[in-house]
Design a protein around this motif. Sequence first.
Motif, PDB file in Angstrom:
ATOM      1  N   HIS B 101       0.814  -1.209   0.000  1.00 48.48           N
ATOM      2  CA  HIS B 101       0.000   0.000   0.000  1.00 48.48           C
ATOM      3  C   HIS B 101       0.851   1.263   0.000  1.00 48.48           C
ATOM      4  O   HIS B 101       0.336   2.366  -0.098  1.00 48.48           O
ATOM      5  N   LYS B 103       2.669   3.054   2.212  1.00 47.00           N
ATOM      6  CA  LYS B 103       2.617   4.134   3.207  1.00 47.00           C
ATOM      7  C   LYS B 103       3.916   4.117   4.017  1.00 47.00           C
ATOM      8  O   LYS B 103       3.911   4.009   5.242  1.00 47.00           O
ATOM      9  N   CYS B 104       5.028   4.234   3.302  1.00 44.54           N
ATOM     10  CA  CYS B 104       6.344   4.087   3.943  1.00 44.54           C
ATOM     11  C   CYS B 104       6.543   5.061   5.093  1.00 44.54           C
ATOM     12  O   CYS B 104       7.173   4.752   6.084  1.00 44.54           O
ATOM     13  N   ARG B 105       6.014   6.256   4.942  1.00 45.68           N
ATOM     14  CA  ARG B 105       6.298   7.277   5.955  1.00 45.68           C
ATOM     15  C   ARG B 105       5.697   6.928   7.313  1.00 45.68           C
ATOM     16  O   ARG B 105       6.094   7.438   8.338  1.00 45.68           O
ATOM     17  N   LEU B 106       4.684   6.039   7.272  1.00 39.75           N
ATOM     18  CA  LEU B 106       4.033   5.659   8.527  1.00 39.75           C
ATOM     19  C   LEU B 106       4.597   4.349   9.076  1.00 39.75           C
ATOM     20  O   LEU B 106       4.025   3.754   9.993  1.00 39.75           O
ATOM     21  N   CYS B 107       5.696   3.890   8.486  1.00 41.88           N
ATOM     22  CA  CYS B 107       6.200   2.562   8.842  1.00 41.88           C
ATOM     23  C   CYS B 107       7.496   2.667   9.641  1.00 41.88           C
ATOM     24  O   CYS B 107       8.337   3.513   9.390  1.00 41.88           O
ATOM     25  N   ASN B 110      10.830   2.501   7.722  1.00 34.01           N
ATOM     26  CA  ASN B 110      11.152   3.541   6.734  1.00 34.01           C
ATOM     27  C   ASN B 110      12.638   3.895   6.775  1.00 34.01           C
ATOM     28  O   ASN B 110      13.203   4.108   7.837  1.00 34.01           O
ATOM     29  N   ARG B 127       5.212   1.336  -5.806  1.00 35.30           N
ATOM     30  CA  ARG B 127       3.851   1.003  -6.236  1.00 35.30           C
ATOM     31  C   ARG B 127       3.920   0.815  -7.740  1.00 35.30           C
ATOM     32  O   ARG B 127       4.193   1.766  -8.456  1.00 35.30           O
ATOM     33  N   GLU B 140      -4.872  -4.859   9.346  1.00 32.62           N
ATOM     34  CA  GLU B 140      -3.600  -4.134   9.328  1.00 32.62           C
ATOM     35  C   GLU B 140      -2.596  -4.742  10.303  1.00 32.62           C
ATOM     36  O   GLU B 140      -1.423  -4.878   9.983  1.00 32.62           O
TER      37      GLU B 140
END
Lengths: 186, 233
Positions: B101, B103-107, B110, B127, B140
Motif C-alpha cells: 500500500h 505508506k512508507c512514511r508511517l512505517c 522507513n 507502487r 492491518e
Amino acid sequence: MSDNIEQDQEVDLEEQQVLDAIAVELPGFSRDVHQLLPVLQKIQHTHGYLPRDSMVMVAAHFAVAAAKVFGIATFYNQFRFNPPGRHPIKVCLGTACHVKGGEIILENFTRRLGIEEGETTQDREYSLERVACVGCCALAPVVVVGEKIESYVTPSKVEGVITEIEIQNEIAEREKAKDEQQSDSE
Amino acid sequence: MSKDRMVTLTVDGLEISVPQGTKLLKACLDNGIYIPNLCYIDDMEHPPASCRLCLVEIEGRPDPLPSCSQKVEDGMVVHTETDAVRLLQKTAFRLLVSTNHGKCRLCMANKHCAMQQIAKFLHMPLRTKKLRYIPKDMPEVIEDHPCIVYEPNKCVLCGRCVYVCSRQNYDFALDFARRGFNTTISFFGSQEEGVGDYCRNCRACVDICPVGALNFKDERDAFLQDLQAKISA
Ligand code: SF4
Ligand code: SF4
Ligand code: FES
Ligand code: FES
C-alpha cells in the motif's frame, strides 16, 4: 478464507464437550510426528471440525509448536475450523459452476446469512462452504443444501432456499408444540 | 568442505576468491558486489530461493539462476547486470509490491527497509503501475502474540523469521499459515499454557525481518505516538 481462529474465542458448551472428548481420544493416538496429519483428520472426521483449542492440544500431544499445527491445518482445504451447521450449504465453484456464476451465488449466501465462507452462523443453523464440482455440471450453478442438490441456482433462488428451511423449521416447531399440548392434555 | 580450499571466480569482470562451498550470493555480497535478495540468510544450507530477486547469469548455463542456491566453482564467470537478469528481477519485484500500500512514511522500517533499498537499486517505484494493485484482504495488524505485532500487509513472506526462530529455538514459535494469496506468518498459541513457551522473546524474528512486518508492541506504540506528535506539530 476468513477466520478469526487466531484470536481467543469464547468456548461454548457444545465446543467444550467436543474438546473434552478429544482430550480422552488423544492419548490413544501415536506420538510419532508423522501421524500429525492423520490425527487431525481423525478429529475432524469424528467431530466435524477442528476447534481452535484442539490444535493447541494436538501440538502438546506431539510436543511441537501450536503454530506448526495451525500452519499445517490451514494449508489444506479439507479442514474446517468452525462447527458444521445443521444445514450445511455447499456452493459449487467447480469449473462449470464457476463459469455459470457460482461466485455470485456464494456472495448472495454470504450476504443473506451474514457469514463468510468457512463460517457458521451463531445459532449453528447454517454453515457456508465452497466445494469443487459435485458431479452434475449440466445443472450448473449448483448448491448442495444438506443432502439436497439445488440446480440452476439464481440469486432469487438463494432467498427461496433459506425460506424453505425456515418454513420447515417452523412447521417442525409447531408439530412439536402440538405434540406437547396433546401429551399435556392427556 | 575443507576450510582452506579457495575458489576463484569472475563476477562482472572482477576476480574474487572465496572458500569452497560458499554460496554465490554470499561470495558476491562479501566482495562488495550487491545483488538484490530477500529470502537468503547467511549460511543457510537449503535456501528457499523463493523471492527470485538474486538471479545472475553464469556462463555456460542457458538461463539465469538464483545465486543464493548456487555454490561457487573454480573458473565460474558470472554476470549480475545483464538485461535478462534485470528483466526477471524487475518482474519479481513488481509482483512483490503489487500488494504494497506504499505508506512508507508511517512505517517503522522507513529508510532501512530492504524493499526501499531494492527499489532504489532497480530504479523501480514501490507502487507498480504495470501490474494491478491487489490489497490483501487482511487486518492491518494481528496481535495474537502477547508482545509482538505482525502486519500482514507489509510481510513479503520471505520466511526469514521462521528460519531464525527455528534456529534459535530448535522449534518454531511462528510459522507460515494458510496458503496462496492468504498466506501469513502466525504465532498461533505460541504462549498458551501447556504448549510450552516456544517464544522466548529473543527478538531474532523482529531483527531479521527485512521490512517492518514484525515489531515489539511497546516499541511500535512508542513509534506511533512519536509519529502522531510529529504530524500534529
Ligand atoms: S522472539 Fe524469538 S522465539 Fe519469539 S517468535 Fe521471534 S524468533 Fe521466535
Ligand atoms: S514477517 Fe518479515 S521476516 Fe517474516 S516472512 Fe514476513 S517479511 Fe519475512
Ligand atoms: S462444476 Fe459444479 S457440479 Fe461440476
Ligand atoms: S535470495 Fe535468492 S531467491 Fe531470494
